[in-house]
Design a protein around this motif. Sequence first.
Motif, PDB file in Angstrom:
ATOM      1  N   TYR A  83      22.273 -10.596 -45.100  1.00 58.52           N
ATOM      2  CA  TYR A  83      22.777 -11.916 -45.467  1.00 58.52           C
ATOM      3  C   TYR A  83      24.297 -11.933 -45.678  1.00 58.52           C
ATOM      4  O   TYR A  83      24.843 -12.951 -46.130  1.00 58.52           O
ATOM      5  CB  TYR A  83      22.058 -12.428 -46.715  1.00 58.52           C
ATOM      6  CG  TYR A  83      20.599 -12.762 -46.454  1.00 58.52           C
ATOM      7  CD1 TYR A  83      20.249 -13.890 -45.708  1.00 58.52           C
ATOM      8  CD2 TYR A  83      19.585 -11.938 -46.924  1.00 58.52           C
ATOM      9  CE1 TYR A  83      18.922 -14.188 -45.447  1.00 58.52           C
ATOM     10  CE2 TYR A  83      18.253 -12.236 -46.666  1.00 58.52           C
ATOM     11  CZ  TYR A  83      17.919 -13.365 -45.932  1.00 58.52           C
ATOM     12  OH  TYR A  83      16.604 -13.656 -45.675  1.00 58.52           O
ATOM     13  N   LYS A  84      24.926 -10.791 -45.367  1.00 59.38           N
ATOM     14  CA  LYS A  84      26.396 -10.679 -45.423  1.00 59.38           C
ATOM     15  C   LYS A  84      26.950 -11.089 -46.796  1.00 59.38           C
ATOM     16  O   LYS A  84      27.954 -11.786 -46.910  1.00 59.38           O
ATOM     17  CB  LYS A  84      27.038 -11.508 -44.306  1.00 59.38           C
ATOM     18  CG  LYS A  84      26.661 -11.032 -42.902  1.00 59.38           C
ATOM     19  CD  LYS A  84      27.312 -11.874 -41.824  1.00 59.38           C
ATOM     20  CE  LYS A  84      27.111 -11.267 -40.442  1.00 59.38           C
ATOM     21  NZ  LYS A  84      25.705 -11.041 -40.077  1.00 59.38           N
ATOM     22  N   LYS A  85      26.273 -10.642 -47.839  1.00 58.65           N
ATOM     23  CA  LYS A  85      26.707 -10.957 -49.200  1.00 58.65           C
ATOM     24  C   LYS A  85      27.826 -10.039 -49.672  1.00 58.65           C
ATOM     25  O   LYS A  85      28.574 -10.381 -50.589  1.00 58.65           O
ATOM     26  CB  LYS A  85      25.513 -10.868 -50.156  1.00 58.65           C
ATOM     27  CG  LYS A  85      24.427 -11.905 -49.858  1.00 58.65           C
ATOM     28  CD  LYS A  85      23.276 -11.802 -50.841  1.00 58.65           C
ATOM     29  CE  LYS A  85      22.237 -12.888 -50.579  1.00 58.65           C
ATOM     30  NZ  LYS A  85      21.087 -12.808 -51.529  1.00 58.65           N
ATOM     31  N   MET A  86      27.945  -8.855 -49.041  1.00 61.09           N
ATOM     32  CA  MET A  86      28.999  -7.908 -49.389  1.00 61.09           C
ATOM     33  C   MET A  86      29.123  -6.919 -48.242  1.00 61.09           C
ATOM     34  O   MET A  86      28.103  -6.419 -47.740  1.00 61.09           O
ATOM     35  CB  MET A  86      28.652  -7.180 -50.696  1.00 61.09           C
ATOM     36  CG  MET A  86      29.742  -6.276 -51.221  1.00 61.09           C
ATOM     37  SD  MET A  86      29.257  -5.605 -52.856  1.00 61.09           S
ATOM     38  CE  MET A  86      30.677  -4.569 -53.221  1.00 61.09           C
ATOM     39  N   PRO A  87      30.319  -6.616 -47.767  1.00 62.55           N
ATOM     40  CA  PRO A  87      30.455  -5.699 -46.632  1.00 62.55           C
ATOM     41  C   PRO A  87      30.069  -4.270 -46.995  1.00 62.55           C
ATOM     42  O   PRO A  87      30.278  -3.819 -48.138  1.00 62.55           O
ATOM     43  CB  PRO A  87      31.940  -5.799 -46.269  1.00 62.55           C
ATOM     44  CG  PRO A  87      32.606  -6.312 -47.498  1.00 62.55           C
ATOM     45  CD  PRO A  87      31.604  -7.166 -48.198  1.00 62.55           C
ATOM     46  N   GLY A  88      29.510  -3.560 -46.026  1.00 65.48           N
ATOM     47  CA  GLY A  88      29.020  -2.212 -46.266  1.00 65.48           C
ATOM     48  C   GLY A  88      30.091  -1.242 -46.704  1.00 65.48           C
ATOM     49  O   GLY A  88      29.836  -0.366 -47.551  1.00 65.48           O
ATOM     50  N   ASP A  89      31.307  -1.358 -46.143  1.00 66.47           N
ATOM     51  CA  ASP A  89      32.360  -0.418 -46.536  1.00 66.47           C
ATOM     52  C   ASP A  89      32.716  -0.569 -48.006  1.00 66.47           C
ATOM     53  O   ASP A  89      32.951   0.427 -48.707  1.00 66.47           O
ATOM     54  CB  ASP A  89      33.591  -0.595 -45.642  1.00 66.47           C
ATOM     55  CG  ASP A  89      34.223  -1.978 -45.754  1.00 66.47           C
ATOM     56  OD1 ASP A  89      33.491  -2.962 -45.988  1.00 66.47           O
ATOM     57  OD2 ASP A  89      35.455  -2.075 -45.591  1.00 66.47           O
ATOM     58  N   LEU A  90      32.700  -1.795 -48.518  1.00 69.66           N
ATOM     59  CA  LEU A  90      32.995  -2.024 -49.929  1.00 69.66           C
ATOM     60  C   LEU A  90      31.858  -1.532 -50.821  1.00 69.66           C
ATOM     61  O   LEU A  90      32.086  -1.012 -51.917  1.00 69.66           O
ATOM     62  CB  LEU A  90      33.263  -3.505 -50.176  1.00 69.66           C
ATOM     63  CG  LEU A  90      33.643  -3.911 -51.608  1.00 69.66           C
ATOM     64  CD1 LEU A  90      34.830  -3.100 -52.121  1.00 69.66           C
ATOM     65  CD2 LEU A  90      33.951  -5.405 -51.670  1.00 69.66           C
ATOM     66  N   ILE A  91      30.619  -1.672 -50.354  1.00 62.84           N
ATOM     67  CA  ILE A  91      29.474  -1.182 -51.125  1.00 62.84           C
ATOM     68  C   ILE A  91      29.575   0.329 -51.320  1.00 62.84           C
ATOM     69  O   ILE A  91      29.478   0.847 -52.449  1.00 62.84           O
ATOM     70  CB  ILE A  91      28.147  -1.547 -50.432  1.00 62.84           C
ATOM     71  CG1 ILE A  91      27.927  -3.060 -50.432  1.00 62.84           C
ATOM     72  CG2 ILE A  91      26.970  -0.841 -51.117  1.00 62.84           C
ATOM     73  CD1 ILE A  91      26.753  -3.509 -49.591  1.00 62.84           C
ATOM     74  N   PHE A  92      29.775   1.063 -50.222  1.00 64.40           N
ATOM     75  CA  PHE A  92      29.837   2.522 -50.324  1.00 64.40           C
ATOM     76  C   PHE A  92      31.064   2.967 -51.107  1.00 64.40           C
ATOM     77  O   PHE A  92      31.007   3.936 -51.879  1.00 64.40           O
ATOM     78  CB  PHE A  92      29.802   3.152 -48.937  1.00 64.40           C
ATOM     79  CG  PHE A  92      28.429   3.194 -48.328  1.00 64.40           C
ATOM     80  CD1 PHE A  92      27.536   4.191 -48.687  1.00 64.40           C
ATOM     81  CD2 PHE A  92      28.017   2.233 -47.409  1.00 64.40           C
ATOM     82  CE1 PHE A  92      26.256   4.237 -48.143  1.00 64.40           C
ATOM     83  CE2 PHE A  92      26.752   2.270 -46.852  1.00 64.40           C
ATOM     84  CZ  PHE A  92      25.860   3.276 -47.224  1.00 64.40           C
ATOM     85  N   ALA A  93      32.189   2.262 -50.944  1.00 63.19           N
ATOM     86  CA  ALA A  93      33.388   2.596 -51.707  1.00 63.19           C
ATOM     87  C   ALA A  93      33.145   2.417 -53.203  1.00 63.19           C
ATOM     88  O   ALA A  93      33.554   3.254 -54.025  1.00 63.19           O
ATOM     89  CB  ALA A  93      34.562   1.734 -51.248  1.00 63.19           C
ATOM     90  N   SER A  94      32.469   1.349 -53.578  1.00 62.58           N
ATOM     91  CA  SER A  94      32.182   1.086 -54.991  1.00 62.58           C
ATOM     92  C   SER A  94      31.269   2.156 -55.577  1.00 62.58           C
ATOM     93  O   SER A  94      31.465   2.606 -56.713  1.00 62.58           O
ATOM     94  CB  SER A  94      31.529  -0.292 -55.137  1.00 62.58           C
ATOM     95  OG  SER A  94      32.371  -1.318 -54.652  1.00 62.58           O
ATOM     96  N   ILE A  95      30.274   2.560 -54.798  1.00 67.16           N
ATOM     97  CA  ILE A  95      29.326   3.564 -55.291  1.00 67.16           C
ATOM     98  C   ILE A  95      30.010   4.914 -55.482  1.00 67.16           C
ATOM     99  O   ILE A  95      29.849   5.575 -56.518  1.00 67.16           O
ATOM    100  CB  ILE A  95      28.126   3.672 -54.324  1.00 67.16           C
ATOM    101  CG1 ILE A  95      27.259   2.406 -54.424  1.00 67.16           C
ATOM    102  CG2 ILE A  95      27.294   4.909 -54.641  1.00 67.16           C
ATOM    103  CD1 ILE A  95      26.160   2.338 -53.393  1.00 67.16           C
ATOM    104  N   PHE A  96      30.794   5.349 -54.502  1.00 65.82           N
ATOM    105  CA  PHE A  96      31.448   6.654 -54.614  1.00 65.82           C
ATOM    106  C   PHE A  96      32.584   6.634 -55.635  1.00 65.82           C
ATOM    107  O   PHE A  96      32.873   7.654 -56.254  1.00 65.82           O
ATOM    108  CB  PHE A  96      31.940   7.126 -53.252  1.00 65.82           C
ATOM    109  CG  PHE A  96      30.880   7.783 -52.414  1.00 65.82           C
ATOM    110  CD1 PHE A  96      30.408   9.040 -52.755  1.00 65.82           C
ATOM    111  CD2 PHE A  96      30.339   7.130 -51.312  1.00 65.82           C
ATOM    112  CE1 PHE A  96      29.410   9.650 -51.995  1.00 65.82           C
ATOM    113  CE2 PHE A  96      29.343   7.733 -50.556  1.00 65.82           C
ATOM    114  CZ  PHE A  96      28.872   8.998 -50.896  1.00 65.82           C
ATOM    115  N   LYS A  97      33.215   5.494 -55.820  1.00 65.91           N
ATOM    116  CA  LYS A  97      34.289   5.405 -56.804  1.00 65.91           C
ATOM    117  C   LYS A  97      33.757   5.547 -58.228  1.00 65.91           C
ATOM    118  O   LYS A  97      34.404   6.153 -59.093  1.00 65.91           O
ATOM    119  CB  LYS A  97      35.027   4.066 -56.657  1.00 65.91           C
ATOM    120  CG  LYS A  97      36.198   3.916 -57.608  1.00 65.91           C
ATOM    121  CD  LYS A  97      36.917   2.583 -57.394  1.00 65.91           C
ATOM    122  CE  LYS A  97      38.105   2.440 -58.340  1.00 65.91           C
ATOM    123  NZ  LYS A  97      38.822   1.147 -58.125  1.00 65.91           N
TER     124      LYS A  97
END
Length: 389
Positions: free
Chosen positions: A329-343
């Motif tokens: 549903y394009k609620k959040m881009p995948g690159d930002l999701i993974f960046a947030s998790i690893f950060k």
Amino acid sequence: MNNQYDFIIAGAGCAGMSLLLRLASDPFFSSKKILVLDSDDKTVNDRTWCFWEKDPDIFEPIVHHQWNELDFFSNHFSTVLDIAPYKYKMIRGIDFYAYVKNAIAAAPNIEWRKASIKKPLKHTTQNLAGVELTDGTLIYASFVFSSILFEPIQTAPSDYHFLQHFTGWEIETASPCFNPGKAVFMDFRVGQEQGTTFMYVLPTSTTKALVEYTLFTEQLLPDEAYEKALRNYIGSELQIQDYTIVHREKGIIPMTTHNFPRYQDNHIYIGIAGGEAKASSGYAFKSIQKRTAAIVKALKEGRSLAINKSFSEKKGHLYDAVLLHVLHYKKMPGDLIFASIFKGNKASSVLSFLDNESDVLTDLKIMSSVPTRIFLPAALQEIVSQGKR
């Protein structure tokens, strides 16, 4: 020609050959007649498997290379991932096939037959399973372990069906360009217009590395798009102009919330056909090892092979569905999701989370790394949807 066995392994890919090696390595099964069926001789280096693990398993002797540190890059956050106590490992397909084939070469109870399977025989007499070959031959066994998808995946309206698709080049340079002690786990500093898109760089020496262009999307790209992306990345990001492509590989892995059947009567489905590919990442090697080890243990103990998913697997399936929901549903881009998790978390905690091995406190911490306003409604919707699937 013998047409009845104890076990048939239908498909000599990662799952089939992992199960075969575990059976062949255990004296308990030395009296069992085992047939392996595949349409290919498995003599080509057609793929590379990467995975992380803490302790060595049965394929440790053929680990081609391993890394203790991984780079993570994005336009939002970049870091060096200290993954201890894990190690990130690579196994080449050609080494994998040769290792298993060599291990069974002297086993009189194991037969390898080059043949194509037309369909499984789902209803047989005497509590047997079976397969029909394309030449009409019928073969039976007490159990058929199949990693073959005989029909396209039929997703329900509530399912998400993404694809992990990739093209990789193993390149060799004339002068040292790589640090073989560190790999690039994910580099999202490439165009994200198609969806979640990143590069792997897996150096095996100072002059050789596998560079792979990977996407998590619902549609494939034209062949030339993958090639162009690799050329651009190697030239602009890696700053390498003079190199030779020594090996090419490509693949497509389903990332779906589809509920794959694990068994039907005495047919046991393994590998991708058994839902072993992680829906949120596409990784399958480790889950295949866990599943095949569990099958061998159950066979030895005389327990039913109608093994349903564990609580941790069901929990992981829900988390995967939430991620695919957000991406779909394009609620959040995948690159930002993974960046947030690893950060927001230790790398080892993220890897345990991705392997369905984390505890609830770790799960909660990782989930708190991403926006609650986006992921909580998605989670609630998926809990309801999973109840209907």
